[in-house]
Scaffold this motif. Sequence first.
Motif, mmCIF file in Angstrom:
data_model
loop_
_atom_site.group_PDB
_atom_site.id
_atom_site.type_symbol
_atom_site.label_atom_id
_atom_site.label_comp_id
_atom_site.label_asym_id
_atom_site.label_seq_id
_atom_site.Cartn_x
_atom_site.Cartn_y
_atom_site.Cartn_z
ATOM 1 N N GLY A 357 0.776 -1.227 0.000
ATOM 2 C CA GLY A 357 0.000 0.000 0.000
ATOM 3 C C GLY A 357 0.807 1.277 0.000
ATOM 4 O O GLY A 357 0.250 2.362 0.186
ATOM 5 N N GLY A 358 2.138 1.168 -0.199
ATOM 6 C CA GLY A 358 2.952 2.381 -0.252
ATOM 7 C C GLY A 358 3.024 3.145 1.047
ATOM 8 O O GLY A 358 3.297 4.348 1.068
ATOM 9 N N ASN A 449 4.636 9.568 1.561
ATOM 10 C CA ASN A 449 4.429 9.098 2.935
ATOM 11 C C ASN A 449 5.705 9.176 3.748
ATOM 12 O O ASN A 449 5.714 9.657 4.894
ATOM 13 C CB ASN A 449 3.931 7.650 2.921
ATOM 14 C CG ASN A 449 2.429 7.545 2.774
ATOM 15 O OD1 ASN A 449 1.689 8.399 3.238
ATOM 16 N ND2 ASN A 449 1.969 6.484 2.129
ATOM 17 N N ASN A 450 6.797 8.711 3.183
ATOM 18 C CA ASN A 450 8.042 8.604 3.952
ATOM 19 C C ASN A 450 8.700 9.950 4.185
ATOM 20 O O ASN A 450 9.189 10.223 5.287
ATOM 21 C CB ASN A 450 8.987 7.626 3.259
ATOM 22 C CG ASN A 450 8.583 6.182 3.467
ATOM 23 O OD1 ASN A 450 8.960 5.557 4.443
ATOM 24 N ND2 ASN A 450 7.759 5.648 2.575
ATOM 25 N N ILE A 542 -2.276 5.902 3.508
ATOM 26 C CA ILE A 542 -1.591 7.095 4.016
ATOM 27 C C ILE A 542 -1.827 7.102 5.523
ATOM 28 O O ILE A 542 -2.940 7.395 5.980
ATOM 29 C CB ILE A 542 -2.128 8.383 3.366
ATOM 30 C CG1 ILE A 542 -1.906 8.346 1.861
ATOM 31 C CG2 ILE A 542 -1.441 9.609 3.971
ATOM 32 C CD1 ILE A 542 -2.480 9.555 1.130
ATOM 33 N N PRO A 543 -0.842 6.741 6.327
ATOM 34 C CA PRO A 543 -1.085 6.573 7.772
ATOM 35 C C PRO A 543 -1.372 7.876 8.505
ATOM 36 O O PRO A 543 -2.044 7.865 9.530
ATOM 37 C CB PRO A 543 0.220 5.932 8.278
ATOM 38 C CG PRO A 543 1.249 6.277 7.248
ATOM 39 C CD PRO A 543 0.539 6.375 5.941
ATOM 40 N N ASP A 544 -0.870 8.993 7.997
ATOM 41 C CA ASP A 544 -1.128 10.273 8.656
ATOM 42 C C ASP A 544 -2.503 10.785 8.242
ATOM 43 O O ASP A 544 -2.757 11.064 7.056
ATOM 44 C CB ASP A 544 -0.052 11.286 8.274
ATOM 45 C CG ASP A 544 -0.203 12.590 9.028
ATOM 46 O OD1 ASP A 544 0.366 12.714 10.121
ATOM 47 O OD2 ASP A 544 -0.919 13.483 8.519
#
Length: 613
Positions: A357-358, A449-450, A542-544
């Motif tokens: 999922g990137g 993301n990173n 996108i975790p954020d």
Amino acid sequence: MEPPENVAVSFDEAENIILRWDSTASEEARERMIFDGDRQEIDLYLQAVDEIQRSMSSTTISDDDQTKFNSAIQIAMARLEDEFRNILIGHTSPLEADSISDRSSDSVHSTTVAEGSGEFEDYAEENSGEFSKEAELQEGESSHSASYRSTNSIREMDLIPSEAIYDLRSIAERMISAGYFRECVQVYGSVRKSSVDASFRRLGIEKLSIGDVQRLEWVELEAKIRRWIRAAKVCVRILFASEKKLCEQIFDGLGTATDDACFMETVKGPAIQLFNFAEAISISRRSPEKLFKILDLHDALTDLLPDIDAVFQSKSAESIRIQAAEILSRLAEAAKGILSEFENAVLREPSKIPVPGGTLHPLTRYVMNYISLISDYKQTLIELIVSKPSTGSRYSGDPTMPDMEFAEPEGRTPLSLHLIWIIVILQFNMEGKSKLYKDASLAHLFIMNNVHYIVQKVKGSPELREMIGDDYLKKLTGKFRQAATNYQRATWVRVLYCLRDEGLHVSGSFSSGVSKTALRERFKTFNAMFEEVHRTQATWLIPDSQLREELRISISEKLIPAYRSFLGRFRSHIESGKHPENYIKYSVEDLENAVLDFFEGYPVSQHLRRRSQ
């Protein structure tokens, strides 16, 4: 030698007193101790010893008298040795670990980085995200009757009552003047060393060789390091300092460096045992997770070094001072070496499986938490790190190094440059990992993301932000925003291309000027493309949450107006024909709801949710 305040005794009386307390010849003498009795009896025995010694110094004695004197003094010295030992044992007790504290010390950093299997590539995300920090020292009240004559950090305790010290000094004075210095020192050292050993056990200091320490698992060793730091402060500032004071109270002035000889007889072995632990850590195998405990040890030893120099100031204690200074130097070299090896490990981290999922790569989380902790040790590392990092400019043309000149921000310390360089090579590593994705849109999302996580970690730490600097932070912010733009171009340009007017109008026709066949195909193409994007990108993550919402809004701002306009212009052409629902499958509201599914990280239904007709 101060004689007891009593009437002098003759040699014959002195000899009788000495023989009466000969434990080899008298049952009563074996069962009783002179110094456990009343003061008059103690003084009488000491007067007898003094008389024997005075008589031995006479130049007029015969050989027979000399033999008799020698016999009497040997018996007296054996007796005084036993009395000396008995007094020491009777007033010996170990320090309680929970009853003393080094109140002059500040708490130290305590951090934990999971080691995993010991190799950098074996980090685990669940271990790399959290680091514990706790105070090392606890306050406590001493249960001993203590007096403190020192200022600053050293706190000397009265280990033995003054009355007993008076008796011990009286005995030591007579043994040393009679030539029994070595025996006195050995008795003193053996009893006091056993007390120091008992205090070591109470403080949790184990008898471990350097080899024993190096064979321990790191998780176990971390706990021992925390305990050692706390115990070392107590040992140097209280235990060893108090032993030194006691030696001075008993032996000062009784001979050249007598007090120092007794002190070293007592504490040299324990001191070596104490510092061997730190030495073993300083020469152990280097790995990233050890950095912070090594820095804790370095800070603690740096703080202790002036006290070590003060307590072990004599010539005979020089080896202890040298050992401590050399350990401190090796700890500094180990810390610098670990930081350098960490940089290389970040660059060379070998994983070749793209994260699903990137989303955020575990390496990014690990590295940014790691350098956030490095910033907590800023003051120590600024003093240790004086060389700039080895950057990409040295590796021109090397595809395994960042293909860039490392622009050094002005006014940055070497430590700051190292941290920036770590971020540079982390980005370089992530760029390489982004190529593992077959979908270009997902690759851009991964970079976004990173780099966004890197930016947030820098912003969230005032110390780290200060070292990184706002100029470089702006570059990082621009990089993740560019990645977001690249993602939108890679995904949505082709989708929005379906909503253009070109190719739909028919010139020179008697019809309305719109090709219904082309229009139907255009709607079908749009529906298929949007459904595929929706199905795929709902599983991306996108975790954020804020970043996720911002990107959804940005998508909607482009997609929804374009679709609403296209639908408004051409809806009537489709609805006037057969089966319009096969072409206009979704309302504007349907698309708005569908965008909310994006980047949640889990699959959605094969079909979009549609507004009820």
